[in-house]
Design a protein around this motif. Structure first.
Motif, PDB file in Angstrom:
ATOM      1  N   LEU A 227       0.828  -1.208   0.000  1.00 39.94           N
ATOM      2  CA  LEU A 227       0.000   0.000   0.000  1.00 39.94           C
ATOM      3  C   LEU A 227       0.861   1.256   0.000  1.00 39.94           C
ATOM      4  O   LEU A 227       0.520   2.262  -0.637  1.00 39.94           O
ATOM      5  CB  LEU A 227      -0.936   0.000   1.211  1.00 39.94           C
ATOM      6  N   ALA A 228       1.997   1.215   0.705  1.00 42.36           N
ATOM      7  CA  ALA A 228       2.895   2.373   0.724  1.00 42.36           C
ATOM      8  C   ALA A 228       3.450   2.641  -0.671  1.00 42.36           C
ATOM      9  O   ALA A 228       3.490   3.790  -1.135  1.00 42.36           O
ATOM     10  CB  ALA A 228       4.035   2.135   1.715  1.00 42.36           C
ATOM     11  N   ILE A 229       3.881   1.581  -1.349  1.00 42.01           N
ATOM     12  CA  ILE A 229       4.421   1.742  -2.707  1.00 42.01           C
ATOM     13  C   ILE A 229       3.331   2.247  -3.654  1.00 42.01           C
ATOM     14  O   ILE A 229       3.562   3.173  -4.447  1.00 42.01           O
ATOM     15  CB  ILE A 229       5.003   0.409  -3.220  1.00 42.01           C
ATOM     16  N   ALA A 230       2.139   1.667  -3.564  1.00 40.63           N
ATOM     17  CA  ALA A 230       1.047   2.067  -4.450  1.00 40.63           C
ATOM     18  C   ALA A 230       0.638   3.514  -4.212  1.00 40.63           C
ATOM     19  O   ALA A 230       0.412   4.279  -5.160  1.00 40.63           O
ATOM     20  CB  ALA A 230      -0.158   1.136  -4.246  1.00 40.63           C
ATOM     21  N   GLY A 231       0.546   3.910  -2.949  1.00 37.75           N
ATOM     22  CA  GLY A 231       0.134   5.270  -2.639  1.00 37.75           C
ATOM     23  C   GLY A 231       1.137   6.310  -3.109  1.00 37.75           C
ATOM     24  O   GLY A 231       0.771   7.301  -3.761  1.00 37.75           O
TER      25      GLY A 231
END
Length: 479
Positions: A227-231
């Motif tokens: 989620l951190a990478i996607a955000g």
């Protein structure tokens, strides 16, 4: 590092909620640890300044415009920011030295790939891999330094100041070295200088640096990491593409929506999982929360402004790479001197007063450059190029030391990972946002960039004033 500083670097017992380490830490071992960890930070910082010098030639040689150049810069920063928390967690779990050496090796291999890249896509992918390596170098180097200094605040402040100063030396060397390399050879040579430095750093670390204690956890927070990478990817990519399709485009609105959903989901996941990648309880400490917000503001403005200045001087003012390197040289040189002064002043006056003073000075420096236009003489730019790094150089070591003082030593890897994640995310956003501002109207956009930067740093000053709390000390001067 002077003899006086070395004599003052002594071990103190731990007061961080863990058993004191009875083993003495020799002056020689501490010096080598500072040297090895600083080499890792040198590679990260050298890559920033050298790449900015080479942007114009990369654009010409690989036939890419401002959007492509933004990706060359942000591909590195994006992966760097996205994986810092993972790297900090891994450092705490398996030992910072193992993770640090792995990051060194990956960074060196990616640098070779960057130098050999035949097309923009290959260069951008290689820059992504560089960012992964850099993500391990920064938090792991701080974790190793923190372990080496035990819990002695004065020792840690000086060590962090020297580590930061080494990065400033790299920034100072980068523009001139990069200018000569680009002029004499090509832009590809700027990546090859990382190879010998990386080899030395790997050898010193593996041979001499003491491993940090492992802090075992049940498992990695895979959901939080994805989620951190996607955000971050969605937010950065959307900001970069605004210069092409405009802020009102449905694709841009969709990108911002995806980024917001990912951020909210990330916070919810981190609040529920047993071993979160980002321990939200860290933010209950006002000093930790304040320093991360200040770090975000510093990097958003600093990275964005360096990117803008590199394009302004080379594409608007038509400076050659060597001319740009020389013109930009005062900036990192003052940053170096200010970093060194900060390591001494912090112990004398405290971290919060030093941060506040540095931030106010930096804000004034950004304001001094808000009237840049295509005919502004270089001499008129010089005050801003001197004042900005003076303030930033005072604030950053104090900020880093304040954050490390707010957490137990056994959690310094993840704590420094949080700080640097926020800082690098701010840098990626700054490049994307400021690049989009100048893509449509370079002259007016530059003015907006510097006015906005001054305002952001003033806001960060207020956060430091009301958020930073001095650490509680015992009679020995330890936490």
């Amino acid at each position: 590092m002077t003899t006086t500083h070395l004599d003052e670097l002594q071990t103190a017992p731990s007061q961080s909620g863990q058993e004191p380490d009875p083993r003495p830490f020799s002056r020689k071992a501490l010096l080598i640890t500072i040297l090895a960890t600083s080499l890792g930070f040198v590679l990260v910082q050298l890559d920033v300044s050298i790449v900015n010098v080479a942007l114009a030639q990369i654009g010409t040689d690989l036939r890419t415009g401002v959007t492509g150049l933004q990706w060359v810069v942000d591909a590195y920063t994006l992966l760097f920011a996205s994986l810092l928390l993972f790297a900090g967690t891994l450092a705490d779990r398996i030992g910072a030295r193992k993770a640090f050496v792995s990051g060194f090796g990956l960074f060196v291999a990616a640098s070779l790939a960057c130098g050999l890249a035949p097309i923009p896509t290959v260069l951008i992918v290689a820059r992504c891999i560089q960012g992964i390596g850099a993500a391990f170098l920064v938090p792991c180097s701080l974790a190793l330094l923190n372990h080496a200094c035990r819990d002695d605040i004065a020792t840690r402040a000086r060590a962090v100041g020297l580590w930061t100063a080494a990065g400033s030396v790299a920034l100072a060397t980068g523009p001139v070295l990069g200018g000569f390399l680009v002029h004499a050879l090509s832009w590809r040579s700027i990546f090859f200088v990382n190879l010998p430095l990386g080899a030395i750093g790997i050898w010193l670390t593996w041979r001499y640096v003491e491993e940090s204690p492992a802090h075992q956890s049940d498992r990695f927070d895979l959901g939080g990491q994805l989620l951190a990478i996607a955000g971050l990817s969605s937010l950065t990519a959307t900001m970069i593409e605004t210069s092409v399709v405009g802020w009102s485009s449905p694709l841009v609105l969709l990108g911002f929506g995806i980024a917001l959903i990912c951020v909210v989901a990330f916070v919810l996941v981190e609040a529920r999982v047993r071993t979160p990648m980002l321990p939200l309880n860290f933010f209950r400490n006002p000093t930790f929360s304040a320093t991360t917000l200040v770090g975000l503001a510093i990097n958003l403005t600093l990275y964005g402004v360096i990117f803008i200045l590199s394009l302004y001087l080379q594409q608007v003012r038509h400076f050659s790479p060597i001319d740009f390197g020389i013109a930009f040289l005062p900036f990192p040189l003052v940053l170096l001197a200010s970093n060194l002064a900060s390591s001494w002043l912090g112990g004398k006056f405290g971290m919060r007063p030093l941060m506040v003073m540095g931030l106010l000075v930096a804000s004034a420096g950004y304001w001094l450059l808000h009237k840049l236009d295509p005919t502004t003489p270089y001499v008129a730019m010089l005050p801003g190029l001197l004042v900005i790094p003076l303030g930033i150089g005072l604030a950053v070591p104090a900020m880093t030391t304040a954050l490390l003082s707010a957490v137990p030593r056994s959690r310094s890897g993840i704590a420094s990972g949080v700080l640097n994640t926020v800082r690098q995310a701010g840098g990626a956003i700054g490049v994307a946002l400021f690049g989009s501002l100048i893509a449509q109207d370079a002259v007016h956009g530059v003015s907006i960039v510097f006015v906005a930067s001054a305002a952001v740093i003033v806001a960060a000053t207020m956060i430091a004033v009301f958020g930073i709390r001095p650490p509680k000390l015992d009679k020995a001067g330890t936490q």
